[in-house]
Structures are given as C-alpha cells and as structure tokens.
Design a protein around this motif. Structure first.
Motif, mmCIF file in Angstrom:
data_model
loop_
_atom_site.group_PDB
_atom_site.id
_atom_site.type_symbol
_atom_site.label_atom_id
_atom_site.label_comp_id
_atom_site.label_asym_id
_atom_site.label_seq_id
_atom_site.Cartn_x
_atom_site.Cartn_y
_atom_site.Cartn_z
ATOM 1 N N UNK A 30 34.962 16.872 29.299
ATOM 2 C CA UNK A 30 35.940 17.777 29.898
ATOM 3 C C UNK A 30 36.703 18.505 28.792
ATOM 4 N N UNK A 31 36.758 19.818 28.888
ATOM 5 C CA UNK A 31 37.432 20.616 27.862
ATOM 6 C C UNK A 31 38.449 21.551 28.493
ATOM 7 N N UNK A 32 39.629 21.611 27.882
ATOM 8 C CA UNK A 32 40.675 22.503 28.407
ATOM 9 C C UNK A 32 40.635 23.870 27.727
ATOM 10 N N UNK A 33 39.934 23.940 26.581
ATOM 11 C CA UNK A 33 39.821 25.226 25.870
ATOM 12 C C UNK A 33 38.351 25.553 25.655
ATOM 13 N N UNK A 34 37.957 26.716 26.122
ATOM 14 C CA UNK A 34 36.551 27.123 26.056
ATOM 15 C C UNK A 34 36.021 27.138 24.624
ATOM 16 N N UNK A 35 36.844 27.601 23.704
ATOM 17 C CA UNK A 35 36.386 27.750 22.322
ATOM 18 C C UNK A 35 36.016 26.422 21.664
ATOM 19 N N UNK A 36 36.564 25.337 22.224
ATOM 20 C CA UNK A 36 36.275 24.015 21.641
ATOM 21 C C UNK A 36 34.830 23.583 21.890
ATOM 22 N N UNK A 37 34.171 24.234 22.817
ATOM 23 C CA UNK A 37 32.789 23.847 23.159
ATOM 24 C C UNK A 37 31.880 23.886 21.934
ATOM 25 N N UNK A 38 32.065 24.907 21.114
ATOM 26 C CA UNK A 38 31.162 25.124 19.965
ATOM 27 C C UNK A 38 31.335 24.086 18.875
ATOM 28 N N UNK A 39 32.413 23.307 18.956
ATOM 29 C CA UNK A 39 32.658 22.276 17.938
ATOM 30 C C UNK A 39 32.197 20.893 18.376
#
Lengths: 122, 132
Positions: A30-39
């Motif tokens: 679960x991610x609250x910030x989309x940009x964190x997906x790439x990390x």
C-alpha cells in the motif's frame, strides 16, 4: 497468489483496502504517494497495480502510462469516482486492464483481481 | 441545475449513514469492524471537513475540489450517503467556479456533518450486527 500494490493519497481509503484485502491470500502493498512506486524493491515482481486517479502531483493515468512503458507485463487498474475518465482514455496510448468505479465493495474488488490475473478483461 | 430548495430536499432524502453499505464494502458485518472503521473515519474526515470549511470560506476552488473529492470517497466507504452527496455537489460547484452556489451549499455543511456525527456515535455504541 498475486503481488498487488494499491496507491491512494487518502490514508483512510488506503486503510480500507488494507482491511478488505486481509486474508485474501494475495501479497498486498500500500502506497500513499505514487512516486514512491519506482523505489520499491518489489516493483518488478508485481502482478497488478491499482491506483487512484485523482492524486496530488501525479494522476493515476500518468502513473499507469509510465508503468506501461517501463513494466508492460504488470497489469494496470484505475480506481476513480469519475467514470468519464474511461471516455477520456479513448484515443490515448494508455491501455488499462480494468477500471473500478469508486466506491466498490470487497466482492467487486476480488472479482476484478481474479479477472485481471486470468486475463478475462483488458 | 436544481434549485436551492430542491437540492436541500434531495440531500434530506439521502441516508445519513447506511451501515449495510459499510458491511458490504468490507465484506464483514462484525461490530468490531464497524466500530474500527467508523472511528477511523471520524478521525480522518474531521480534519478534512475543517479544511473544506476553510476552503469554502476563502473561495479557494482548488482546495474545495480536493477536499470534497477526498471526503466523497471516504463517505462512500462507510455508507455516509448524505454527506457524500453534499461533497459531490460542492466538488461540482468548485469545478464550475460557481461561487454563489458554493456559498449556498456550504450552509448544509455543518448540519450534515453533525447529523453524520450523531449517526456514527450511535452506530459505534449499539451492536446492530453480530460479531464473527
């Protein structure tokens, strides 16, 4: 079992997905910030990405478009309260495997996961 | 576009809190889940309502749209249909840049929120569904 990530900027909504997916048999993130997906280390092992459309900084369609280019094998599902967003995708190079109109219930979500994994939709 | 009176009537027709929707959403009708979800909603939504009220007062349309959109999603998860409907109308007024309509609708913000608070409090105490 599928590896699935849910992305939504609203903590309460994200917690709801967490609760709904409990005991589902799938490995969920679960991610609250989309940009964190790439990390995320698990990114390359994902089977499905569920993302909200209206988020600050990066919309769901922007995120899925980048995902389609970089990880085309990961299935893409858009979550939105605005069903018109599907019409706006017509003519776009973005291809999504399904869209869930918010709000949706547990049965609808699990059915969607099953259909996307078995490629009954998309 | 509906008249002001018709909009208020439409809002009053909506269920303040339909616990069956919540149970269906989560696939779980236990009192434990209901209370935990409603408690979580109260904590989170309360902050958004304060921000929405401020955004309406300042006629900050971008913030009105963002806050009402988020609240609408959250309300959908617990069956708060009346407040979700109001948020939908506020979001639309924000998108249309319709200041007068926004001001008119905002008069319903506190009454609807208070009605939801009462319903949440009631449903957080009374066991309407069985555990398990």
């Amino acid at each position: 079992m599928a590896n699935i990530v849910f992305i939504d900027d609203d903590p309460f909504v994200l917690t709801a997905y967490q609760r709904i997916m409990r005991h589902s048999g799938h490995q969920c993130y679960f991610l609250q910030q989309a940009e964190l997906l790439w990390q995320q280390e698990y990114l390359a092992d994902l089977h499905i990405v569920f993302t909200d459309q209206m988020m600050p900084g990066c919309s769901g369609t922007e995120l899925l478009h980048r995902l389609q280019l970089q990880y085309p094998d990961i299935k893409r599902v858009l979550l939105s309260g605005d069903i018109e967003v599907v019409n706006r995708l017509a003519g776009s190079t973005l291809k999504i495997h399904d869209m869930l109109a918010k709000p949706f219930n547990k049965a609808r979500l699990l059915h969607c996961i099953d259909a996307v994994i078995t490629e009954k939709v998309g | 576009m509906m008249s002001k009176a018709a909009e208020v009537t439409e809002l009053q027709r909506c269920s303040v809190l339909d616990i069956n929707v919540l149970a269906d959403m989560y696939g779980d009708s236990s009192a434990t889940t209901r209370v935990e979800v409603l408690t979580g909603f109260n904590a989170e939504a309360g902050r958004y309502v304060v921000q929405l009220q401020a955004a309406v007062t300042l006629l900050n349309m971008a913030s009105v749209i963002a806050m009402s959109h988020s609240l609408k999603s959250m309300c959908g998860l617990i069956g708060a249909q009346q407040f979700a409907q109001l948020c939908m109308l506020l979001e639309q007024a924000g998108r249309d840049g319709h200041e007068q309509r926004l001001t008119d609708l905002s008069a319903q913000l506190q009454p609807c929120w208070q009605a939801l608070q009462v319903a949440i409090l009631f449903n957080s105490q009374v066991k309407g569904h069985t555990d398990g």
